[in-house]
Design a protein around this motif. Structure first.
Motif, short mmCIF file in Angstrom:
data_model
loop_
_atom_site.label_atom_id
_atom_site.label_comp_id
_atom_site.label_asym_id
_atom_site.label_seq_id
_atom_site.Cartn_x
_atom_site.Cartn_y
_atom_site.Cartn_z
N ARG A 1 -41.09 48.53 -19.86
CA ARG A 1 -41.24 49.20 -20.65
C ARG A 1 -40.30 50.44 -20.98
O ARG A 1 -39.90 50.49 -21.91
CB ARG A 1 -42.74 49.59 -20.93
CG ARG A 1 -42.82 50.48 -22.17
CD ARG A 1 -44.47 51.14 -22.02
NE ARG A 1 -45.51 49.95 -22.05
CZ ARG A 1 -46.60 49.98 -21.00
NH1 ARG A 1 -46.62 51.14 -20.21
NH2 ARG A 1 -47.43 49.00 -21.17
N ASP A 2 -40.06 50.62 -19.68
CA ASP A 2 -39.12 51.97 -19.52
C ASP A 2 -37.57 51.46 -19.90
O ASP A 2 -36.90 52.46 -20.21
CB ASP A 2 -39.01 52.53 -18.10
CG ASP A 2 -40.38 53.38 -17.86
OD1 ASP A 2 -41.09 53.42 -18.78
OD2 ASP A 2 -40.43 53.22 -16.59
N LYS B 1 -46.04 40.59 -19.33
CA LYS B 1 -47.23 40.59 -19.82
C LYS B 1 -47.94 38.89 -19.73
O LYS B 1 -48.91 39.13 -19.83
CB LYS B 1 -47.15 40.80 -21.54
CG LYS B 1 -46.62 42.06 -21.59
CD LYS B 1 -47.85 43.16 -21.46
CE LYS B 1 -48.93 43.31 -22.42
NZ LYS B 1 -49.86 44.25 -22.10
N ASN C 1 -37.23 42.53 -25.17
CA ASN C 1 -37.22 42.64 -23.89
C ASN C 1 -37.90 41.47 -23.13
O ASN C 1 -39.02 41.38 -23.14
CB ASN C 1 -37.83 43.93 -23.46
CG ASN C 1 -37.74 44.35 -22.04
OD1 ASN C 1 -37.58 43.62 -21.07
ND2 ASN C 1 -37.96 45.74 -21.89
N ILE D 1 -44.44 45.84 -15.72
CA ILE D 1 -44.88 45.95 -17.33
C ILE D 1 -44.28 47.24 -17.52
O ILE D 1 -43.50 47.43 -18.33
CB ILE D 1 -46.30 45.67 -17.61
CG1 ILE D 1 -46.57 44.61 -17.64
CG2 ILE D 1 -46.47 46.59 -18.98
CD1 ILE D 1 -48.05 44.28 -18.10
N ALA D 2 -44.60 48.24 -16.62
CA ALA D 2 -44.23 49.62 -16.68
C ALA D 2 -42.69 49.76 -16.76
O ALA D 2 -41.82 50.65 -17.45
CB ALA D 2 -44.86 50.44 -15.78
N LEU E 1 -38.91 46.76 -27.08
CA LEU E 1 -39.90 45.74 -26.36
C LEU E 1 -39.72 44.61 -27.17
O LEU E 1 -40.15 43.61 -26.53
CB LEU E 1 -41.28 46.54 -26.42
CG LEU E 1 -41.67 47.60 -25.40
CD1 LEU E 1 -43.07 47.80 -25.51
CD2 LEU E 1 -41.11 47.20 -24.17
N TYR F 1 -40.32 42.11 -20.32
CA TYR F 1 -41.79 42.63 -20.51
C TYR F 1 -42.34 41.25 -20.94
O TYR F 1 -43.62 41.60 -20.67
CB TYR F 1 -41.39 43.73 -21.97
CG TYR F 1 -42.71 44.49 -22.62
CD1 TYR F 1 -43.43 45.39 -21.65
CD2 TYR F 1 -43.26 43.66 -23.62
CE1 TYR F 1 -44.69 45.66 -22.32
CE2 TYR F 1 -44.40 44.20 -24.09
CZ TYR F 1 -45.18 45.34 -23.49
OH TYR F 1 -46.47 45.87 -23.87
#
Length: 154
Positions: free
Chosen positions: A35-36, A50, A43, A31-32, A40, A46
């Motif tokens: 996110r980078d 999730k 994405n 997830i991190a 989002l 992502y």
């Protein structure tokens, strides 16, 4: 409430530990990373991470519930005079003389490849309380089968 063997209980505890200490951090990292990568709203990585997180948390919660409701059966206090949970039953199908052996276990321990069937299956339900030599007619999805109980053990 789920009755189970000590071995089955320990497997559930080990699986829960694996999910919480290994799988959960992997998903948090995924997830991190996603996110980078920026926006989002578009994405897919992502969204997938999730969703995986939601499924993992659901599985963790189910395992915790099963573990908290588990009642471990002390096999030293059980007898092999009738079929009950954790007994190993050797059967003969009277229609084709095929022999089979099953161990009656909790739903969470069931594994047909290992010869372990859930206590909630029609066959297990039909066998519970029966003794060696009994002939039992059981209704299964394909129809009815007639089984003879050859032996009961642990």
């Amino acid at each position: 409430m789920a009755y189970m063997s000590e071995e089955g209980y320990q497997k559930l505890v080990a699986e829960l530990k694996q999910l919480e200490s290994v799988e959960r951090p992997k998903i948090v990292n995924a997830i991190a990373e996603a996110r980078d990568k920026g926006d989002l709203s578009e994405n897919a990585e992502y969204d997938a991470a999730k969703e995986a997180q939601g499924l993992l948390e659901m599985k963790i919660n189910q395992l915790k519930a099963t573990i908290s409701e588990a009642k471990i059966i002390d096999t030293s206090k059980l007898t092999a005079d009738s079929v009950q949970i954790l007994t190993r039953v050797e059967l003969k199908n009277l229609a084709n003389n095929a022999k089979m052996t099953y161990t009656i276990v909790s739903e969470s321990e069931a594994n047909l490849k290992e010869g372990k069937i859930s206590v909630t299956t029609p066959i297990a339900q039909g066998l519970l309380g029966k003794k060696v030599g009994d002939i039992v007619e059981i209704t299964i999805p394909k129809g009815k089968i007639t089984l003879e109980i050859l032996s009961i053990s642990f």
